[in-house]
Design a protein around this motif. Structure first.
Motif, PDB file in Angstrom:
ATOM      1  N   TRP A 141       0.925  -1.233  -0.129  1.00  0.00           N
ATOM      2  CA  TRP A 141      -0.015  -0.223   0.186  1.00  0.00           C
ATOM      3  C   TRP A 141       0.767   1.066   0.027  1.00  0.00           C
ATOM      4  O   TRP A 141       1.986   1.205   0.654  1.00  0.00           O
ATOM      5  CB  TRP A 141      -0.948   0.082   1.206  1.00  0.00           C
ATOM      6  N   ASP A 150      -4.859   6.618  -1.361  1.00  0.00           N
ATOM      7  CA  ASP A 150      -4.204   5.322  -1.358  1.00  0.00           C
ATOM      8  C   ASP A 150      -3.850   4.663  -2.606  1.00  0.00           C
ATOM      9  O   ASP A 150      -5.043   4.922  -3.446  1.00  0.00           O
ATOM     10  CB  ASP A 150      -5.209   4.455  -0.338  1.00  0.00           C
ATOM     11  N   HIS A 171       0.711  -4.013   4.172  1.00  0.00           N
ATOM     12  CA  HIS A 171       0.370  -2.320   4.511  1.00  0.00           C
ATOM     13  C   HIS A 171       0.834  -2.119   5.857  1.00  0.00           C
ATOM     14  O   HIS A 171       0.597  -2.792   6.685  1.00  0.00           O
ATOM     15  CB  HIS A 171      -0.878  -1.846   4.074  1.00  0.00           C
ATOM     16  N   HIS A 177      -7.058  -2.436   4.092  1.00  0.00           N
ATOM     17  CA  HIS A 177      -7.022  -2.656   2.821  1.00  0.00           C
ATOM     18  C   HIS A 177      -7.026  -4.010   2.295  1.00  0.00           C
ATOM     19  O   HIS A 177      -6.734  -4.765   3.223  1.00  0.00           O
ATOM     20  CB  HIS A 177      -5.359  -1.766   2.364  1.00  0.00           C
ATOM     21  N   CYS A 302      -8.742  -2.446  -4.103  1.00  0.00           N
ATOM     22  CA  CYS A 302      -9.268  -2.250  -2.728  1.00  0.00           C
ATOM     23  C   CYS A 302     -10.498  -2.303  -2.495  1.00  0.00           C
ATOM     24  O   CYS A 302     -10.943  -1.194  -2.904  1.00  0.00           O
ATOM     25  CB  CYS A 302      -8.159  -1.501  -1.943  1.00  0.00           C
ATOM     26  N   HIS A 305     -10.974   1.321  -0.953  1.00  0.00           N
ATOM     27  CA  HIS A 305     -10.462   2.530  -1.511  1.00  0.00           C
ATOM     28  C   HIS A 305     -10.624   2.382  -2.900  1.00  0.00           C
ATOM     29  O   HIS A 305      -9.866   3.439  -3.566  1.00  0.00           O
ATOM     30  CB  HIS A 305      -9.155   2.797  -1.001  1.00  0.00           C
ATOM     31  N   MET A 310      -7.682   3.322  -5.676  1.00  0.00           N
ATOM     32  CA  MET A 310      -6.747   2.127  -5.139  1.00  0.00           C
ATOM     33  C   MET A 310      -7.011   1.041  -6.033  1.00  0.00           C
ATOM     34  O   MET A 310      -7.790   0.202  -5.459  1.00  0.00           O
ATOM     35  CB  MET A 310      -6.798   1.754  -3.909  1.00  0.00           C
TER      36      MET A 310
END
Ligand SMILES: [Cu+2]
Length: 336
Positions: A141, A150, A171, A177, A302, A305, A310
């Motif tokens: 991440w 992110d 991460h 995440h 993710c 996000h 992301m």
């Protein structure tokens, strides 16, 4: 002047020159054309010269009663000399032409052989492809780009069809995440969550680990809301063992998320590991493996996000090897 003889000689010489030119350029290439050129050009030249010189010789001769005059012996020899010179020039030129043609033929032969070799190599590559291998991929991440949002680092995974992809996702964020691959025929997730971490979507802290909040459609595709590493594409430990892929292919430090390095072989054990620091979650990393069975470009993201950007792409390059070794590449009839 002997006009018919001169005309015939000029005509023969012109035809000889034409054939001569043809042999040079190539449109009358051949032994017969060459022979004809060698015969016509000197004989035509000689006859034309003789015919033309005949007039001068005739004019130079004294008038004799009953006589028509004619060429002197010197004129005849001069005509023969012209013919011989024409023969020598023709032979020399044609030998140069054929020598050059021979070199061109030799080069053409070599080019043909080289082209055949290249075609053969291309054919071999196009039909054989690459034997699948185990590929170790580590994705972090991060939030280093200009948006400060992110992201996955890196955000691309490029492998050959049939490769076994060992994926380590880690991460050290206080937000939860996931690495979720749920497009095409792929179903694979590493869920880096732990109790107490922040859920960006609900703006609450998680009560337990491995949560997808129980609301995501991915769970119906084999991705679990209970297991931290899940999905129908997740390879079993027995499969990994039989393929020599039980351990992460690249030796890592014991805790991949921290320094200093303590290099060791890390088992691909389908687990998410939580590292505490002062009783607080400081690092989360998970590991699992799937096989890149289907070529194409597939988005991974993710859960929490993806709307912030992301996401990334799994790029599976088509592999001709898999056309003849479908089972090795994990290609099944149901998945194409
Ligand atoms: Cu995230």
């Amino acid at each position: 002047m002997n006009r018919p003889l001169t005309s015939l000689g000029v005509l023969m010489a012109i035809v000889g020159v034409f054939l001569f030119y043809g042999v040079f350029v190539g449109f009358t290439a051949g032994f017969a054309a060459m022979l004809l050129a060698i015969i016509l050009l000197p004989i035509g030249s000689g006859l034309a010269f003789y015919g033309a010189a005949f007039r001068g010789a005739y004019a130079a001769q004294p008038k004799v009663a009953g006589g028509g005059g004619g060429a002197t012996t010197g004129t005849v020899w001069a005509a023969i000399a012209v013919a011989v010179v024409a023969i020598l020039l023709a032979v020399a030129s044609l030998s140069v032409a054929f020598s050059a043609q021979s070199n061109i033929n030799s080069v053409n032969t070599q080019i043909t052989q080289a082209n055949n070799s290249i075609a053969s190599l291309n054919g071999t590559l196009a039909t054989s492809g690459a034997v699948p291998s185990t590929v170790a991929v580590k994705i972090d991440w991060c939030n280093l780009d200009n948006t400060g949002q992110d992201r996955f680092c890196p955000n691309e995974i490029i492998v050959n069809q049939g490769d076994i992809v060992q994926l380590m996702f880690l991460h050290n964020d206080s937000d939860v995440h996931t690495f979720t691959l749920d497009t095409g025929s792929y179903s694979f997730q590493i869920n880096g969550s732990e109790a107490g971490m922040h859920d960006f979507l609900s703006n609450q802290n998680l009560a337990g680990p491995c949560s997808n909040s129980g609301t995501f459609a991915e769970e119906s595709a084999g991705i679990s809301g209970t297991y931290c590493v899940s999905g129908t594409s997740l390879l079993s430990s027995s499969f990994l063992s039989s393929h020599g892929s039980s351990n992460f292919k690249v030796i890592q430090n014991g805790n991949p998320a921290s320094a200093p390095p303590d290099l060791e072989e890390i088992p691909v054990n389908d687990m998410v590991h939580v590292v505490l620091f002062n009783d607080t979650v400081s690092e989360v990393w998970g590991i699992g493996a799937f096989q890149a069975t289907q070529p194409g470009i597939y988005e991974f993201f993710c859960h929490y996000h993806v709307s912030n950007g992301m996401f990334g792409y799994l790029i599976v390059l088509p592999n001709p090897y898999c056309n003849t070794h479908a089972s090795v590449c994990g290609v099944t009839s149901s998945s194409g």
